[in-house]
Design a protein around this motif. Structure first.
Motif, PDB file in Angstrom:
ATOM      1  N   THR A   1       0.830  -1.206   0.000  1.00 16.35           N
ATOM      2  CA  THR A   1       0.000   0.000   0.000  1.00 16.35           C
ATOM      3  C   THR A   1       0.864   1.254   0.000  1.00 16.35           C
ATOM      4  O   THR A   1       0.597   2.213  -0.743  1.00 16.35           O
ATOM      5  N   GLN A   2       1.928   1.257   0.798  1.00 21.44           N
ATOM      6  CA  GLN A   2       2.800   2.430   0.866  1.00 21.44           C
ATOM      7  C   GLN A   2       3.586   2.624  -0.429  1.00 21.44           C
ATOM      8  O   GLN A   2       3.837   3.761  -0.839  1.00 21.44           O
ATOM      9  N   ILE A   3       3.948   1.543  -1.080  1.00 18.35           N
ATOM     10  CA  ILE A   3       4.615   1.657  -2.386  1.00 18.35           C
ATOM     11  C   ILE A   3       3.636   2.240  -3.405  1.00 18.35           C
ATOM     12  O   ILE A   3       3.982   3.161  -4.161  1.00 18.35           O
ATOM     13  N   GLU A   4       2.408   1.736  -3.411  1.00 22.55           N
ATOM     14  CA  GLU A   4       1.396   2.221  -4.363  1.00 22.55           C
ATOM     15  C   GLU A   4       1.083   3.698  -4.160  1.00 22.55           C
ATOM     16  O   GLU A   4       0.856   4.417  -5.129  1.00 22.55           O
ATOM     17  N   ARG A   5       1.083   4.162  -2.934  1.00 23.73           N
ATOM     18  CA  ARG A   5       0.757   5.572  -2.673  1.00 23.73           C
ATOM     19  C   ARG A   5       1.965   6.487  -2.777  1.00 23.73           C
ATOM     20  O   ARG A   5       1.858   7.701  -2.610  1.00 23.73           O
ATOM     21  N   GLY A   6       3.145   5.911  -3.089  1.00 24.64           N
ATOM     22  CA  GLY A   6       4.338   6.711  -3.307  1.00 24.64           C
ATOM     23  C   GLY A   6       5.104   7.072  -2.052  1.00 24.64           C
ATOM     24  O   GLY A   6       5.958   7.961  -2.091  1.00 24.64           O
ATOM     25  N   ALA A   7       4.848   6.396  -0.935  1.00 18.45           N
ATOM     26  CA  ALA A   7       5.563   6.683   0.311  1.00 18.45           C
ATOM     27  C   ALA A   7       6.863   5.884   0.422  1.00 18.45           C
ATOM     28  O   ALA A   7       7.824   6.346   1.022  1.00 18.45           O
ATOM     29  N   PHE A   8       6.878   4.657  -0.125  1.00 18.36           N
ATOM     30  CA  PHE A   8       8.062   3.798  -0.071  1.00 18.36           C
ATOM     31  C   PHE A   8       8.597   3.602  -1.487  1.00 18.36           C
ATOM     32  O   PHE A   8       7.821   3.417  -2.424  1.00 18.36           O
ATOM     33  N   LEU A   9       9.915   3.592  -1.610  1.00 14.91           N
ATOM     34  CA  LEU A   9      10.550   3.274  -2.889  1.00 14.91           C
ATOM     35  C   LEU A   9      10.649   1.763  -3.070  1.00 14.91           C
ATOM     36  O   LEU A   9      10.305   1.233  -4.116  1.00 14.91           O
ATOM     37  N   CYS A  10      11.130   1.076  -2.042  1.00 16.00           N
ATOM     38  CA  CYS A  10      11.310  -0.364  -2.138  1.00 16.00           C
ATOM     39  C   CYS A  10      11.464  -0.954  -0.745  1.00 16.00           C
ATOM     40  O   CYS A  10      11.650  -0.222   0.232  1.00 16.00           O
ATOM     41  N   SER A  11      11.388  -2.273  -0.675  1.00 12.91           N
ATOM     42  CA  SER A  11      11.607  -2.975   0.589  1.00 12.91           C
ATOM     43  C   SER A  11      12.067  -4.389   0.280  1.00 12.91           C
ATOM     44  O   SER A  11      11.950  -4.859  -0.852  1.00 12.91           O
TER      45      SER A  11
END
Length: 99
Positions: free
Chosen positions: A28-38
């Motif tokens: 969810t955080q990747i989709e909303r642009g908060a995370f680059l990768c994990s």
């Protein structure tokens, strides 16, 4: 930007519901642009998340919402950094970020 290094407080199984909740949170955080990768640490003791942002308090509030952290399964360390060099083919090279 920030690098968040998670350390597990107990062994984690990828089959347990909490792992799925953590994965959904990260997606969810990747989709909303908060995370680059994990991804998982190769020592199997935790994981790593690269987080967009410049406000440490806001970033901590976001990471505190990770089910692993909220349930006490993992702790994290947070390191702020600024991109100095990046792969020219990536959007990071120009300071832009793809959404």
């Amino acid at each position: 930007m920030f690098v968040s290094i998670l350390t597990y407080n107990r062994e984690i199984s990828r089959q347990e519901p909490l792992f799925e909740a953590h994965r959904a949170f990260v997606e969810t955080q990747i989709e909303r642009g908060a995370f680059l990768c994990s991804g998982p640490r190769l020592d199997a003791l935790g994981g790593l998340i690269v987080v967009y942002g410049d406000d440490q308090e806001v970033t901590r509030e976001l990471l505190d919402g990770d089910p692993f952290v909220a349930q006490g399964i993992a702790d994290y360390e947070l390191y702020p950094f600024r991109i100095g060099l990046a792969d020219p083919a990536s959007s990071l090279a120009t300071g832009d970020r793809a959404r």
